[in-house]
Design an enzyme around this catalytic site. Sequence first.
Site, PDB file in Angstrom:
ATOM      1  N   GLY A   8      -8.696  -1.176   5.743  1.00  0.00           N
ATOM      2  CA  GLY A   8      -7.518  -0.663   6.436  1.00  0.00           C
ATOM      3  C   GLY A   8      -7.913   0.209   7.615  1.00  0.00           C
ATOM      4  O   GLY A   8      -7.150   1.093   8.032  1.00  0.00           O
ATOM      5  N   ALA A  10      -8.067  -0.239  10.745  1.00  0.00           N
ATOM      6  CA  ALA A  10      -7.456  -0.425  12.069  1.00  0.00           C
ATOM      7  C   ALA A  10      -6.249   0.466  12.309  1.00  0.00           C
ATOM      8  O   ALA A  10      -5.757   0.546  13.431  1.00  0.00           O
ATOM      9  CB  ALA A  10      -7.059  -1.892  12.248  1.00  0.00           C
ATOM     10  N   GLY A  12      -3.527   3.990  10.877  1.00  0.00           N
ATOM     11  CA  GLY A  12      -3.103   5.052   9.971  1.00  0.00           C
ATOM     12  C   GLY A  12      -4.232   5.841   9.315  1.00  0.00           C
ATOM     13  O   GLY A  12      -5.155   6.326   9.982  1.00  0.00           O
ATOM     14  N   ASP A  32     -10.449  -5.060   8.080  1.00  0.00           N
ATOM     15  CA  ASP A  32      -8.993  -5.119   8.271  1.00  0.00           C
ATOM     16  C   ASP A  32      -8.627  -6.545   8.684  1.00  0.00           C
ATOM     17  O   ASP A  32      -9.507  -7.384   8.916  1.00  0.00           O
ATOM     18  CB  ASP A  32      -8.528  -4.101   9.335  1.00  0.00           C
ATOM     19  CG  ASP A  32      -7.102  -3.605   9.082  1.00  0.00           C
ATOM     20  OD1 ASP A  32      -6.198  -4.450   8.950  1.00  0.00           O
ATOM     21  OD2 ASP A  32      -6.896  -2.385   9.023  1.00  0.00           O
ATOM     22  N   LEU A  42      -7.165  -9.287   2.656  1.00  0.00           N
ATOM     23  CA  LEU A  42      -7.405  -8.830   1.288  1.00  0.00           C
ATOM     24  C   LEU A  42      -6.315  -9.276   0.320  1.00  0.00           C
ATOM     25  O   LEU A  42      -6.394  -8.968  -0.873  1.00  0.00           O
ATOM     26  CB  LEU A  42      -7.532  -7.297   1.266  1.00  0.00           C
ATOM     27  CG  LEU A  42      -8.706  -6.747   2.072  1.00  0.00           C
ATOM     28  CD1 LEU A  42      -8.673  -5.215   2.096  1.00  0.00           C
ATOM     29  CD2 LEU A  42     -10.029  -7.224   1.481  1.00  0.00           C
ATOM     30  N   GLY A  71      -3.339  -1.306   2.687  1.00  0.00           N
ATOM     31  CA  GLY A  71      -2.180  -1.353   1.812  1.00  0.00           C
ATOM     32  C   GLY A  71      -0.930  -1.760   2.560  1.00  0.00           C
ATOM     33  O   GLY A  71      -0.869  -1.715   3.793  1.00  0.00           O
ATOM     34  N   SER A 114      -1.063   6.836  -4.374  1.00  0.00           N
ATOM     35  CA  SER A 114       0.181   7.377  -3.806  1.00  0.00           C
ATOM     36  C   SER A 114       0.863   8.267  -4.830  1.00  0.00           C
ATOM     37  O   SER A 114       0.755   8.019  -6.038  1.00  0.00           O
ATOM     38  CB  SER A 114       1.141   6.242  -3.438  1.00  0.00           C
ATOM     39  OG  SER A 114       2.413   6.765  -3.075  1.00  0.00           O
ATOM     40  N   TYR A 152       5.801  -1.501  -5.067  1.00  0.00           N
ATOM     41  CA  TYR A 152       4.835  -0.593  -4.425  1.00  0.00           C
ATOM     42  C   TYR A 152       4.351   0.475  -5.407  1.00  0.00           C
ATOM     43  O   TYR A 152       3.142   0.677  -5.583  1.00  0.00           O
ATOM     44  CB  TYR A 152       5.491   0.076  -3.211  1.00  0.00           C
ATOM     45  CG  TYR A 152       4.588   1.083  -2.536  1.00  0.00           C
ATOM     46  CD1 TYR A 152       3.566   0.672  -1.678  1.00  0.00           C
ATOM     47  CD2 TYR A 152       4.730   2.454  -2.764  1.00  0.00           C
ATOM     48  CE1 TYR A 152       2.721   1.578  -1.074  1.00  0.00           C
ATOM     49  CE2 TYR A 152       3.886   3.367  -2.160  1.00  0.00           C
ATOM     50  CZ  TYR A 152       2.880   2.932  -1.309  1.00  0.00           C
ATOM     51  OH  TYR A 152       2.037   3.840  -0.718  1.00  0.00           O
ATOM     52  N   LYS A 156       0.518   1.173  -7.162  1.00  0.00           N
ATOM     53  CA  LYS A 156      -0.259   2.419  -7.057  1.00  0.00           C
ATOM     54  C   LYS A 156      -0.488   3.046  -8.431  1.00  0.00           C
ATOM     55  O   LYS A 156      -1.503   3.691  -8.668  1.00  0.00           O
ATOM     56  CB  LYS A 156       0.462   3.388  -6.118  1.00  0.00           C
ATOM     57  CG  LYS A 156       0.565   2.887  -4.682  1.00  0.00           C
ATOM     58  CD  LYS A 156      -0.808   2.670  -4.062  1.00  0.00           C
ATOM     59  CE  LYS A 156      -0.724   2.340  -2.579  1.00  0.00           C
ATOM     60  NZ  LYS A 156      -2.056   2.270  -1.951  1.00  0.00           N
TER      61      LYS A 156
END
Length: 254
Positions: A8, A10, A12, A32, A42, A71, A114, A152, A156
């Site tokens: 991830g 790329a 945030g 990514d 992924l 994610g 999360s 979601y 998590k």
Amino acid sequence: MGVAAVTGSASGIGAAVRRRLESDGDRVVGVDLRDADVEADLSTRLGRDAATNGVLDACGGRLDRLVLCAGLGSHVDDLSAIVSVNYFGTVELLDSLLEALRCGERPAAVAICSNAAQIVAFDDHPLVKAMLAGDEAGARDAAAAENGFVAYAASKHALSRALRRRAVAWGDAGVRLNGIAPGATETPLLRGTEQHPVWGRGLESLAIPLGRRAQPDEIATIVAFLLGPGADYVHGSIWYADGGTDAAIRPDRF
Ligand code: NAD
């Protein structure tokens, strides 16, 4: 200083982690869908294999740090993809890169979980059970029958338990493994959730005792701490970094 792989990378939180580890002197192998050293999807077994092989090639089979950030949020249309990326795209990379981490120096891994993981009672939820049993097809079907928030949060929740279930084996292997449970953090994923007609309102209703959202760099600072020597005795834990939201919702649970 060392070699780190970041999924991830790329956007945030993953992009902030990449910047932070590079500024600390690491060589970072970013993974990514695009704009990464290793471009891989992924959400599929083939993509995860490609990601593993790409990381192993780039690090020569010896990895010092691994950070799993890739994610999808509750707002996406494809609810099955949430479990494939958030759960299977994380635990399969943990497992496939453990041997490389064992060869690293003071090796450690962090996965981004999360604070949503405990908002619903998930202990015996069929979707969580399917993920923990490694049944991706069953979990994808179960997720498609839920709503985006449950898919979601369940992904998590299962991920947090999968991390803790690995504490004994990873401790024996000499590799520390921890999770971070962020709350609302200013990233494209959060903006997508905000714009969702239902989950956007849910997000607004969550109390944040500190009165503001996190910046990705603040989460990256905690990642760097958990990977570093100051956290040499921290293992198998889920660190909440959510401005107090979880404590406000569940003051008598920890
Ligand atoms: P983001 O959307 O900015 O970044 C997520 C990255 O994951 C993107 O670069 C995206 O391309 C990548 N990704 C998505 N699907 C992929 C796939 N199939 N294959 C490879 N890469 C893929 O989101 P973010 O907020 O930085 O999220 C990072 C992590 O933090 C996620 O696991 C998210 O669930 C978690 N998290 C975020 C928040 C928040 O408020 N932003 C809160 C709690 C947890």
